[in-house]
Write a protein that holds these residues in place. Structure first.
Motif, mmCIF file in Angstrom:
data_model
loop_
_atom_site.group_PDB
_atom_site.id
_atom_site.type_symbol
_atom_site.label_atom_id
_atom_site.label_comp_id
_atom_site.label_asym_id
_atom_site.label_seq_id
_atom_site.Cartn_x
_atom_site.Cartn_y
_atom_site.Cartn_z
ATOM 1 N N GLN A 61 -8.464 -1.697 -15.306
ATOM 2 C CA GLN A 61 -9.311 -0.946 -14.383
ATOM 3 C C GLN A 61 -10.296 -1.872 -13.672
ATOM 4 O O GLN A 61 -10.561 -1.708 -12.469
ATOM 5 C CB GLN A 61 -10.079 0.123 -15.140
ATOM 6 C CG GLN A 61 -9.228 1.320 -15.557
ATOM 7 C CD GLN A 61 -8.660 2.078 -14.375
ATOM 8 O OE1 GLN A 61 -7.453 2.070 -14.094
ATOM 9 N NE2 GLN A 61 -9.559 2.740 -13.613
ATOM 10 N N LYS A 67 -8.436 -3.653 -11.022
ATOM 11 C CA LYS A 67 -8.095 -2.752 -9.927
ATOM 12 C C LYS A 67 -9.289 -2.555 -8.997
ATOM 13 O O LYS A 67 -9.137 -2.498 -7.759
ATOM 14 C CB LYS A 67 -7.629 -1.427 -10.497
ATOM 15 C CG LYS A 67 -7.009 -0.497 -9.457
ATOM 16 C CD LYS A 67 -6.429 0.748 -10.114
ATOM 17 C CE LYS A 67 -5.794 1.653 -9.052
ATOM 18 N NZ LYS A 67 -5.230 2.893 -9.652
ATOM 19 N N GLU A 68 -10.457 -2.437 -9.572
ATOM 20 C CA GLU A 68 -11.670 -2.313 -8.757
ATOM 21 C C GLU A 68 -11.877 -3.571 -7.915
ATOM 22 O O GLU A 68 -12.305 -3.502 -6.757
ATOM 23 C CB GLU A 68 -12.878 -2.058 -9.664
ATOM 24 C CG GLU A 68 -12.864 -0.690 -10.320
ATOM 25 C CD GLU A 68 -14.007 -0.516 -11.285
ATOM 26 O OE1 GLU A 68 -14.829 -1.477 -11.422
ATOM 27 O OE2 GLU A 68 -14.082 0.549 -11.931
ATOM 28 N N HIS A 106 0.856 -1.182 0.000
ATOM 29 C CA HIS A 106 0.000 0.000 0.000
ATOM 30 C C HIS A 106 0.899 1.241 0.000
ATOM 31 O O HIS A 106 1.357 1.697 1.036
ATOM 32 C CB HIS A 106 -0.935 0.024 1.222
ATOM 33 C CG HIS A 106 -1.886 -1.129 1.247
ATOM 34 N ND1 HIS A 106 -2.970 -1.235 0.402
ATOM 35 C CD2 HIS A 106 -1.922 -2.243 2.034
ATOM 36 C CE1 HIS A 106 -3.628 -2.335 0.649
ATOM 37 N NE2 HIS A 106 -3.009 -2.972 1.650
ATOM 38 N N SER A 161 1.247 5.190 -1.424
ATOM 39 C CA SER A 161 0.466 6.300 -1.984
ATOM 40 C C SER A 161 1.117 6.819 -3.255
ATOM 41 O O SER A 161 2.333 6.742 -3.425
ATOM 42 C CB SER A 161 0.327 7.440 -0.977
ATOM 43 O OG SER A 161 1.589 8.040 -0.722
ATOM 44 N N PHE A 187 -9.572 -5.511 -6.795
ATOM 45 C CA PHE A 187 -8.565 -5.462 -5.735
ATOM 46 C C PHE A 187 -9.026 -4.527 -4.620
ATOM 47 O O PHE A 187 -8.919 -4.856 -3.424
ATOM 48 C CB PHE A 187 -7.229 -5.003 -6.286
ATOM 49 C CG PHE A 187 -6.226 -4.615 -5.234
ATOM 50 C CD1 PHE A 187 -5.561 -5.582 -4.477
ATOM 51 C CD2 PHE A 187 -5.967 -3.267 -4.989
ATOM 52 C CE1 PHE A 187 -4.647 -5.206 -3.504
ATOM 53 C CE2 PHE A 187 -5.052 -2.890 -4.007
ATOM 54 C CZ PHE A 187 -4.391 -3.865 -3.269
ATOM 55 N N ASN A 188 -9.543 -3.342 -4.982
ATOM 56 C CA ASN A 188 -9.987 -2.376 -3.972
ATOM 57 C C ASN A 188 -11.129 -2.939 -3.130
ATOM 58 O O ASN A 188 -11.186 -2.728 -1.903
ATOM 59 C CB ASN A 188 -10.421 -1.077 -4.643
ATOM 60 C CG ASN A 188 -9.226 -0.336 -5.232
ATOM 61 O OD1 ASN A 188 -8.089 -0.491 -4.770
ATOM 62 N ND2 ASN A 188 -9.507 0.487 -6.251
ATOM 63 N N ALA A 189 -12.009 -3.705 -3.786
ATOM 64 C CA ALA A 189 -13.126 -4.291 -3.043
ATOM 65 C C ALA A 189 -12.642 -5.337 -2.064
ATOM 66 O O ALA A 189 -13.180 -5.487 -0.953
ATOM 67 C CB ALA A 189 -14.126 -4.895 -4.028
ATOM 68 N N THR A 190 -11.613 -6.055 -2.432
ATOM 69 C CA THR A 190 -11.096 -7.122 -1.577
ATOM 70 C C THR A 190 -10.294 -6.548 -0.412
ATOM 71 O O THR A 190 -10.387 -7.031 0.726
ATOM 72 C CB THR A 190 -10.212 -8.076 -2.392
ATOM 73 O OG1 THR A 190 -10.984 -8.598 -3.480
ATOM 74 C CG2 THR A 190 -9.685 -9.216 -1.538
ATOM 75 N N SER A 191 -9.514 -5.534 -0.664
ATOM 76 C CA SER A 191 -8.621 -4.983 0.351
ATOM 77 C C SER A 191 -9.278 -3.927 1.231
ATOM 78 O O SER A 191 -8.723 -3.490 2.241
ATOM 79 C CB SER A 191 -7.391 -4.356 -0.313
ATOM 80 O OG SER A 191 -7.787 -3.283 -1.173
ATOM 81 N N ASN A 229 -10.135 -0.832 0.231
ATOM 82 C CA ASN A 229 -9.759 0.542 -0.122
ATOM 83 C C ASN A 229 -10.968 1.329 -0.625
ATOM 84 O O ASN A 229 -11.851 0.815 -1.260
ATOM 85 C CB ASN A 229 -8.670 0.539 -1.195
ATOM 86 C CG ASN A 229 -7.353 0.026 -0.613
ATOM 87 O OD1 ASN A 229 -7.214 -0.035 0.599
ATOM 88 N ND2 ASN A 229 -6.411 -0.333 -1.497
ATOM 89 N N THR A 284 -5.304 -9.552 -7.167
ATOM 90 C CA THR A 284 -6.660 -9.176 -6.766
ATOM 91 C C THR A 284 -6.978 -9.523 -5.326
ATOM 92 O O THR A 284 -7.842 -8.891 -4.707
ATOM 93 C CB THR A 284 -7.676 -9.853 -7.694
ATOM 94 O OG1 THR A 284 -7.433 -11.253 -7.753
ATOM 95 C CG2 THR A 284 -7.561 -9.270 -9.113
#
Length: 532
Positions: free
Chosen positions: A520, A523-524, A453, A455, A526-530, A532, A504
């Motif tokens: 993309q 990436k979405e 993670h 930035s 991944f964000n749902a799993t983590s 974010n 992911t």
């Protein structure tokens, strides 16, 4: 009987004595001095000698004359014949129908053919044979039989006897003395002794227990290094030389008796002296007894240096300082680079594996083993030629690619796809990322962290060559020590068009994409799993 005169010696069939002085009717026969030679002129007119009772030769004047048969031998060894006038109707008158048919046998009598020789040419009567040796002394060992000298003398004597030139007295046969018998007894006894000795050794080797110590050993410890590929006998001999076990045989027996005993790995072991073989095997199977440093695939040099310090019980940073000071003497490949941008010249050259590292050893010796293994593997891969075919400048860049594949790939199946992603992003015509790799792993290597993670502000503010978000192309050097799987994947990438990837699940599940739109979506996910 066949003489040089052909059929001159045949027997008559009328019962008369053939050599009693009576004339016989024979056709004139040719005489040959040598078989196959041309006949002499005047055949049938030669003079044929015969001998009187005193042995003097007599000659006839014409072949048609009749001669009184004599009892001697002519010069050629054939008996002279006196022919009768030939009968025109039967040139072989009074001849027998077949040889020996219906005729008396004079062989062995005074009238035998050939007749006795003249007195002056007769051979002397043979001497009586010597008395036979009693049966119990006939064996060659006791009578001297088999002596070459004796045999030769007896043969010469026999030849003189046959020629009628006298005879040498028979030489008495030698007798073996009691010393010869004693020699046989000693040799036979020595043979039995040798057989007994080797039989005892065979029994000891096959059936008797091998020499072995008892117990768990003394208080004295010793480090034993076991090389890669060593078998039971090699390990046993090394332990015996170090004073750990009493015999290699005992160690091999214990290794075979203990479950898993053949699973002893290469490395350095801290053992005790004078241990029983069974205790030694059990201790070597215990990971706590192993004094090894294990380099895992993808591990950075910083972690390897720290592990060596602990194994050798050295202060922190000792191995890293030794590496910085002496890396040029470690046998690095000639194509390895060390410019000002490379963070650690040894990065990527401490090949994954298990290496002995026991107290008392020097860090340099351990690092040299790792470098030697890497050089051997890289030479076998033929990296220089492969790098050119993959569009890279040199083998050093190929090791760097393999280190990226190892760091970003999570599983074996990921590696080849990850290698294609690297090569596709490095292409000059890449408009998706514009030759930016954008790998988190390179930035983490620069920072000495493993943070997933990061930035965008932090990344974009750092322009170090190892930051592949702000620096195009490959980093200055490898970011870890790639294993064989990653290296082989870098040498043989897929060709499916992969250019994006996302872990992911944040850990082991890596998914690949060919377009930015697909990226993309990943990436979405991944964000749902983590979260974010």
């Amino acid at each position: 009987m066949y003489g040089d005169g052909g059929w001159e010696g045949q027997q008559p069939h009328d019962g008369r004595q053939p050599y009693g002085g009576q004339p016989q009717h024979y056709p004139q026969q040719p005489q040959y001095d040598n078989w196959g030679q041309e006949q002499q002129p005047g055949y049938g007119h030669e003079q044929y000698p015969y001998y009187d009772e005193q042995g003097h030769p007599q000659y006839a004047g014409h072949p048609q004359h009749q001669y009184q048969q004599q009892g001697g031998w002519n010069a050629t060894g054939t008996h002279g014949q006196v022919p009768y006038p030939p009968d025109p109707a039967d040139p072989y008158g009074q001849q027998p129908v077949g040889y020996g048919g219906g005729q008396p046998d004079f062989y062995g009598s005074e009238d035998a053919y050939p007749p006795p020789e003249p007195p002056g040419r007769r051979r002397p009567d043979p001497e009586p044979e010597p008395e036979a040796v009693p049966e119990e002394e006939n064996h060659p060992f006791f009578t001297g039989g088999g002596d070459d000298d004796d045999d030769e003398e007896h043969e010469l004597a026999n030849r003189r006897d046959r020629r009628g030139k006298g005879k040498k007295p028979v030489k008495p046969k030698k007798r073996r003395t009691g010393c010869a018998c004693m020699v046989v007894v000693l040799v036979f006894g020595g043979g039995l002794g040798g057989v007994g000795y080797y039989g005892y050794k065979f029994y000891q080797n096959r059936f008797a227990p091998a020499p072995d110590y008892k117990g768990d050993g003394t208080g004295e410890s010793v480090t034993v290094e076991i090389p890669k590929g060593a078998g039971g006998w090699d390990i046993g001999n090394r332990l015996k030389e170090a004073g750990v076990v009493k015999s290699a045989e005992a160690f091999v027996h214990a290794q075979n008796d203990i479950k898993g005993g053949n699973g002893i790995q290469a490395g350095a072991y801290l053992l005790k002296k004078e241990m029983s073989a069974a205790s030694a095997v059990k201790m070597m199977l215990d990971p706590n007894s192993q004094n090894n440093v294990v380099v895992t695939p993808g591990e950075r040099n910083a972690g390897v240096y720290e592990a060596i310090d602990k194994k050798l019980e050295l202060s922190a940073g000792t191995t890293q300082k030794a590496a910085q000071a002496s890396f040029k003497s470690f046998g690095m490949p000639t194509w390895a680079q060390n410019n000002g941008e490379v963070k650690d010249p040894l990065e990527g050259f401490l090949f994954p594996g298990t290496y002995p590292a026991a107290k008392g050893m020097k860090p340099d010796a351990i690092l040299k083993q790792m470098v030697a293994q890497a050089k051997s593997k890289y030479d076998a891969y033929g990296l220089t030629a492969k790098a050119e075919s993959l569009g890279l400048n040199n083998a050093f860049q190929l090791v760097t690619v393999a280190s990226l594949v190892q760091a970003e790939g999570k599983t074996h199946d990921d590696f080849r796809k990850m290698a294609e992603v690297v090569y596709n992003r490095l292409k000059p015509g890449n408009t998706e990322t514009n030759q930016l790799l954008q790998f988190d792993s390179t930035y983490n290597y620069l920072k000495g962290t493993s943070n997933i993670h990061i930035s965008e502000k932090e990344i974009n503010s750092n322009h170090n060559p190892y930051n592949t978000y702000t620096h195009k192309g490959l980093p200055p050097g490898p970011i870890g020590n790639p294993g064989e799987d990653a290296m082989l994947a870098a040498l043989n990438p897929t060709h499916d068009g992969w250019i994006y990837f996302v872990a992911t699940d944040g850990q082991n599940n890596t998914e690949f994409a060919k377009t930015y739109a697909e990226f993309q979506q990943l990436k979405e996910k991944f964000n749902a799993t983590s979260g974010n």
